[in-house]
Design an enzyme around this catalytic site. Structure first.
Site, PDB file in Angstrom:
ATOM      1  N   GLY A 205      36.738  13.939  29.128  1.00 30.53           N
ATOM      2  CA  GLY A 205      37.143  14.821  28.033  1.00 30.53           C
ATOM      3  C   GLY A 205      38.076  15.897  28.559  1.00 30.53           C
ATOM      4  O   GLY A 205      37.639  16.895  29.124  1.00 30.53           O
ATOM      5  N   ALA A 206      39.374  15.673  28.409  1.00 31.02           N
ATOM      6  CA  ALA A 206      40.361  16.632  28.937  1.00 31.02           C
ATOM      7  C   ALA A 206      40.848  17.539  27.814  1.00 31.02           C
ATOM      8  O   ALA A 206      42.034  17.627  27.530  1.00 31.02           O
ATOM      9  CB  ALA A 206      41.520  15.881  29.575  1.00 31.02           C
ATOM     10  N   GLY A 207      39.897  18.218  27.150  1.00 25.88           N
ATOM     11  CA  GLY A 207      40.258  19.165  26.093  1.00 25.88           C
ATOM     12  C   GLY A 207      40.346  20.568  26.656  1.00 25.88           C
ATOM     13  O   GLY A 207      40.813  20.768  27.790  1.00 25.88           O
TER      14      GLY A 207
ATOM     15  N   GLY B 286      37.548  20.955  29.644  1.00 30.84           N
ATOM     16  CA  GLY B 286      37.812  19.939  30.664  1.00 30.84           C
ATOM     17  C   GLY B 286      39.188  20.122  31.284  1.00 30.84           C
ATOM     18  O   GLY B 286      39.356  20.025  32.508  1.00 30.84           O
TER      19      GLY B 286
ATOM     20  N   ASN C 242      27.998  23.461  24.916  1.00 25.04           N
ATOM     21  CA  ASN C 242      27.259  24.570  24.318  1.00 25.04           C
ATOM     22  C   ASN C 242      26.024  24.018  23.622  1.00 25.04           C
ATOM     23  O   ASN C 242      26.007  22.864  23.204  1.00 25.04           O
ATOM     24  CB  ASN C 242      28.119  25.270  23.258  1.00 25.04           C
ATOM     25  CG  ASN C 242      28.942  26.414  23.827  1.00 25.04           C
ATOM     26  OD1 ASN C 242      28.668  26.916  24.919  1.00 25.04           O
ATOM     27  ND2 ASN C 242      29.947  26.842  23.084  1.00 25.04           N
TER      28      ASN C 242
ATOM     29  N   LYS D 183      23.591  32.379  26.083  1.00 21.81           N
ATOM     30  CA  LYS D 183      24.883  32.008  25.486  1.00 21.81           C
ATOM     31  C   LYS D 183      24.656  31.517  24.051  1.00 21.81           C
ATOM     32  O   LYS D 183      25.364  31.906  23.117  1.00 21.81           O
ATOM     33  CB  LYS D 183      25.545  30.919  26.349  1.00 21.81           C
ATOM     34  CG  LYS D 183      26.812  30.308  25.759  1.00 21.81           C
ATOM     35  CD  LYS D 183      28.053  31.109  26.106  1.00 21.81           C
ATOM     36  CE  LYS D 183      29.211  30.899  25.165  1.00 21.81           C
ATOM     37  NZ  LYS D 183      29.964  29.694  25.355  1.00 21.81           N
TER      38      LYS D 183
ATOM     39  N   ASN E  32      26.070  31.738  19.848  1.00 21.95           N
ATOM     40  CA  ASN E  32      26.613  30.560  19.157  1.00 21.95           C
ATOM     41  C   ASN E  32      25.811  30.182  17.908  1.00 21.95           C
ATOM     42  O   ASN E  32      26.376  29.768  16.906  1.00 21.95           O
ATOM     43  CB  ASN E  32      26.651  29.350  20.106  1.00 21.95           C
ATOM     44  CG  ASN E  32      27.656  29.526  21.225  1.00 21.95           C
ATOM     45  OD1 ASN E  32      27.361  29.240  22.382  1.00 21.95           O
ATOM     46  ND2 ASN E  32      28.848  29.997  20.903  1.00 21.95           N
TER      47      ASN E  32
ATOM     48  N   ASN F   6      28.633  31.560  15.239  1.00 25.52           N
ATOM     49  CA  ASN F   6      29.457  30.387  14.921  1.00 25.52           C
ATOM     50  C   ASN F   6      29.278  29.914  13.478  1.00 25.52           C
ATOM     51  O   ASN F   6      30.267  29.791  12.743  1.00 25.52           O
ATOM     52  CB  ASN F   6      29.205  29.255  15.931  1.00 25.52           C
ATOM     53  CG  ASN F   6      29.735  29.587  17.311  1.00 25.52           C
ATOM     54  OD1 ASN F   6      29.734  30.742  17.709  1.00 25.52           O
ATOM     55  ND2 ASN F   6      30.186  28.601  18.049  1.00 25.52           N
TER      56      ASN F   6
ATOM     57  N   GLU G 255      30.039  21.406  15.704  1.00 26.49           N
ATOM     58  CA  GLU G 255      28.901  21.282  16.640  1.00 26.49           C
ATOM     59  C   GLU G 255      27.638  21.918  16.024  1.00 26.49           C
ATOM     60  O   GLU G 255      27.058  22.832  16.621  1.00 26.49           O
ATOM     61  CB  GLU G 255      29.232  21.984  17.953  1.00 26.49           C
ATOM     62  CG  GLU G 255      29.968  21.132  18.946  1.00 26.49           C
ATOM     63  CD  GLU G 255      30.137  21.820  20.297  1.00 26.49           C
ATOM     64  OE1 GLU G 255      29.783  21.218  21.324  1.00 26.49           O
ATOM     65  OE2 GLU G 255      30.657  22.941  20.337  1.00 26.49           O
TER      66      GLU G 255
HETATM   67  N1  LIG Z   1      36.821  25.853  24.121  1.00 27.71           N
HETATM   68  C1  LIG Z   1      36.119  26.889  24.541  1.00 27.71           C
HETATM   69  O1  LIG Z   1      36.663  27.991  24.732  1.00 27.71           O
HETATM   70  C2  LIG Z   1      34.665  26.749  24.814  1.00 27.71           C
HETATM   71  C3  LIG Z   1      34.007  25.548  24.661  1.00 27.71           C
HETATM   72  N2  LIG Z   1      32.680  25.447  24.997  1.00 27.71           N
HETATM   73  C4  LIG Z   1      31.967  24.183  24.858  1.00 27.71           C
HETATM   74  O2  LIG Z   1      32.547  23.216  25.702  1.00 27.71           O
HETATM   75  C5  LIG Z   1      32.368  21.903  25.148  1.00 27.71           C
HETATM   76  C6  LIG Z   1      33.742  21.240  25.092  1.00 27.71           C
HETATM   77  O3  LIG Z   1      34.493  21.952  24.128  1.00 27.71           O
HETATM   78  P1  LIG Z   1      36.066  22.007  24.089  1.00 27.71           P
HETATM   79  O4  LIG Z   1      36.645  21.748  25.419  1.00 27.71           O
HETATM   80  O5  LIG Z   1      36.423  23.247  23.373  1.00 27.71           O
HETATM   81  O6  LIG Z   1      36.344  20.767  23.127  1.00 27.71           O
HETATM   82  P2  LIG Z   1      37.710  19.987  22.921  1.00 27.71           P
HETATM   83  O7  LIG Z   1      37.609  19.347  21.581  1.00 27.71           O
HETATM   84  O8  LIG Z   1      38.876  20.852  23.211  1.00 27.71           O
HETATM   85  O9  LIG Z   1      37.643  18.904  24.063  1.00 27.71           O
HETATM   86  C7  LIG Z   1      36.881  17.743  23.984  1.00 27.71           C
HETATM   87  C8  LIG Z   1      37.770  16.626  24.442  1.00 27.71           C
HETATM   88  O10 LIG Z   1      36.990  15.455  24.556  1.00 27.71           O
HETATM   89  C9  LIG Z   1      37.801  14.384  24.138  1.00 27.71           C
HETATM   90  N3  LIG Z   1      37.001  13.235  23.723  1.00 27.71           N
HETATM   91  C10 LIG Z   1      36.134  13.139  22.705  1.00 27.71           C
HETATM   92  N4  LIG Z   1      35.573  11.919  22.671  1.00 27.71           N
HETATM   93  C11 LIG Z   1      36.135  11.226  23.694  1.00 27.71           C
HETATM   94  C12 LIG Z   1      35.995   9.910  24.171  1.00 27.71           C
HETATM   95  N5  LIG Z   1      35.135   9.048  23.606  1.00 27.71           N
HETATM   96  N6  LIG Z   1      36.744   9.523  25.235  1.00 27.71           N
HETATM   97  C13 LIG Z   1      37.598  10.381  25.826  1.00 27.71           C
HETATM   98  N7  LIG Z   1      37.789  11.659  25.421  1.00 27.71           N
HETATM   99  C14 LIG Z   1      37.061  12.069  24.364  1.00 27.71           C
HETATM  100  C15 LIG Z   1      38.579  14.921  22.974  1.00 27.71           C
HETATM  101  O11 LIG Z   1      39.708  14.102  22.816  1.00 27.71           O
HETATM  102  P3  LIG Z   1      40.244  13.627  21.380  1.00 27.71           P
HETATM  103  O12 LIG Z   1      41.081  14.771  20.906  1.00 27.71           O
HETATM  104  O13 LIG Z   1      40.995  12.401  21.700  1.00 27.71           O
HETATM  105  O14 LIG Z   1      39.035  13.409  20.511  1.00 27.71           O
HETATM  106  C16 LIG Z   1      38.899  16.331  23.461  1.00 27.71           C
HETATM  107  O15 LIG Z   1      40.125  16.394  24.145  1.00 27.71           O
HETATM  108  C17 LIG Z   1      31.755  22.119  23.764  1.00 27.71           C
HETATM  109  O16 LIG Z   1      30.379  21.910  23.793  1.00 27.71           O
HETATM  110  C18 LIG Z   1      32.065  23.583  23.456  1.00 27.71           C
HETATM  111  O17 LIG Z   1      31.134  24.182  22.586  1.00 27.71           O
HETATM  112  C19 LIG Z   1      31.995  26.496  25.519  1.00 27.71           C
HETATM  113  C20 LIG Z   1      32.606  27.705  25.671  1.00 27.71           C
HETATM  114  C21 LIG Z   1      33.954  27.947  25.297  1.00 27.71           C
HETATM  115  C1  LIG Z   2      33.151  33.176  20.913  1.00 24.85           C
HETATM  116  C2  LIG Z   2      31.751  32.715  21.118  1.00 24.85           C
HETATM  117  C3  LIG Z   2      31.142  33.549  22.224  1.00 24.85           C
HETATM  118  C4  LIG Z   2      30.978  32.993  19.806  1.00 24.85           C
HETATM  119  O1  LIG Z   2      29.634  32.850  19.835  1.00 24.85           O
HETATM  120  C5  LIG Z   2      31.684  31.250  21.473  1.00 24.85           C
HETATM  121  O2  LIG Z   2      31.086  30.871  22.438  1.00 24.85           O
HETATM  122  C6  LIG Z   2      32.298  30.213  20.612  1.00 24.85           C
HETATM  123  O3  LIG Z   2      33.256  30.484  19.910  1.00 24.85           O
HETATM  124  O4  LIG Z   2      31.823  29.066  20.637  1.00 24.85           O
END
Ligand SMILES: NC(=O)C1=CN([C@@H]2O[C@H](COP(=O)(O)OP(=O)(O)OC[C@H]3O[C@@H](n4cnc5c(N)ncnc54)[C@H](OP(=O)(O)O)[C@@H]3O)[C@@H](O)[C@H]2O)C=CC1
Ligand SMILES: CC(C)(CO)C(=O)C(=O)O
Length: 336
Positions: free
Chosen positions: A7-9, A12, A104, A206, A210, A214, A287
């Site tokens: 998961g390179a979002g 990642g 999360n 944390k 959330n 959220n 989520e």
């Molecule tokens: N973003 C933030 O600032 C924060 C995030 N978090 C937590 O981190 C976790 C990740 O969140 P976040 O990075 O924001 O999410 P994103 O949606 O940005 O990243 C998730 C990635 O996973 C990819 N993905 C999903 N399914 C698959 C699959 N089957 N194969 C390959 N890739 C896949 C998605 O790609 P595709 O677009 O192709 O579906 C997407 O790029 C969550 O639980 C979030 O709550 C916690 C704190 C802060």
């Molecule tokens: C900004 C914050 C801390 C809110 O609970 C968060 O973790 C989120 O957006 O998922």
């Protein structure tokens, strides 16, 4: 270290880029336009100060078998996306491969090595079919809490907003050789990665934010400071957090920060949209079950009444259902 990031979002991409820039052997497991962009240009990381860094040594693939066995696998998907990758994960796992979970919410492995009467309990909200627990063995897992905030702003481009702390912990609280090694690897990449002897308490700390901010933000389209400064929504957030605290206390959790201070911390973040509000605006799946549904499941297991959590859960689930139906309509219209 040989590290696969599944998961390179937002998270990642951020973690993988920094680890690669620090010299680790990083492979992103990624799909679609993001895969093409990373293959072409590497992962671009834009930091808080505006500086741009290109992790051009990263590998990217959608083929788990080709990626092969890793020293470390980082799961950086949303909680509800874990099931979709569970079947393929074994290709990345050698006998010693550790897995860091970066979701999360209450994790699927919560009761593994938990001890007490609930040891081994299965949480349906985060692992509805049991496939995740079966295929992503908790014995390999190192727990993690994600404090940084980032966003994938375009395929292959991640913007980091703030934070660098990823506390880590073995599920039995031990300071094993593997968790110490992973922490050192994170620190070498510029993260703060303390090894905690009670990762579950940090997860609750944390999650406290959330599970309250959220859903309120998703329902009202309000930012953190707006929720905290409007007396009625501040009171609602505090009521949700108080119910969660009662459940957590029954599970042996201690909160190192008092509730008022936790709310003040969220208020200080300012005009920030929570990730759930951003997901609403972008039309992505929410989520909800990891952040709220799982807490209600724990409430049932601990016989704790949760009227506020139940109400907010019902509303935000209805919101998600309405969205899904609208998305379905849009897709049908496109097909027609
Ligand atoms: N973003 C933030 O600032 C924060 C995030 N978090 C937590 O981190 C976790 C990740 O969140 P976040 O990075 O924001 O999410 P994103 O949606 O940005 O990243 C998730 C990635 O996973 C990819 N993905 C999903 N399914 C698959 C699959 N089957 N194969 C390959 N890739 C896949 C998605 O790609 P595709 O677009 O192709 O579906 C997407 O790029 C969550 O639980 C979030 O709550 C916690 C704190 C802060
Ligand atoms: C900004 C914050 C801390 C809110 O609970 C968060 O973790 C989120 O957006 O998922």
């Amino acid at each position: 270290m040989k590290i696969a990031i599944v998961g390179a979002g937002a998270i990642g991409g951020y973690v993988g880029a920094k680890l690669s820039l620090a010299g680790e052997d990083v492979t992103f497991i990624v799909r679609g336009a993001n895969l093409e962009a990373i293959r072409r240009n590497g992962m671009k990381l834009i930091l808080e100060d505006g500086s741009e860094h290109i992790a051009d040594q990263v590998k990217a693939t959608d083929n788990y078998r080709l990626a092969g066995r890793q020293d470390l696998v980082i799961l950086a998907l949303k909680a509800h996306q874990l099931e979709s990758i569970a079947d393929q994960l074994h290709h990345l796992l050698g006998p010693e491969t550790a897995i860091v979970t970066m979701q999360n919410g209450i994790p699927y492995w919560y009761f593994y090595k938990h001890g007490g009467a609930l040891e081994g309990s299965h949480l349906k909200m985060v692992d509805p079919t049991g496939e995740i627990s079966e295929k992503i063995p908790a014995s390999r897992v190192i727990g993690c809490v994600v404090y940084p905030a980032s966003e994938l702003i375009a395929p292959g481009v991640v913007r980091h907003f703030e934070g660098e702390r990823f506390p880590l912990g073995e599920l039995d609280g031990s300071s094993s050789e593997r968790v110490t090694r992973i922490s050192a690897c994170f620190v070498n990449a510029g993260f703060k990665a303390p090894v905690l002897d009670d990762i579950r308490s940090e997860i609750w700390l944390k999650l406290w934010g959330n599970l309250s901010f959220n859903p309120i933000s998703a329902l009202t389209h309000s930012t953190l400071v707006d929720i905290c400064q409007f007396p009625l929504s501040r009171e609602l957030a505090a009521a949700l957090m108080t119910e969660a605290q009662t459940i957590a206390h029954k599970l042996g959790i201690s909160f190192r920060v008092p509730l008022d201070k936790r709310i003040a911390g969220a208020e200080k973040i300012g005009k920030h949209k929570t990730s759930m509000l951003k997901d609403v605006e972008a039309g992505r799946a929410l989520e909800i079950d990891a952040l709220v549904g799982s807490v209600i499941e724990l409430a049932r297991l601990t016989h704790t009444p949760t009227p506020h959590l139940d109400t907010v859960y019902a509303l935000v689930k209805l919101l998600a259902k309405t969205f899904e139906e609208e998305r379905g309509q849009v897709q049908l219209q496109r097909v027609a």
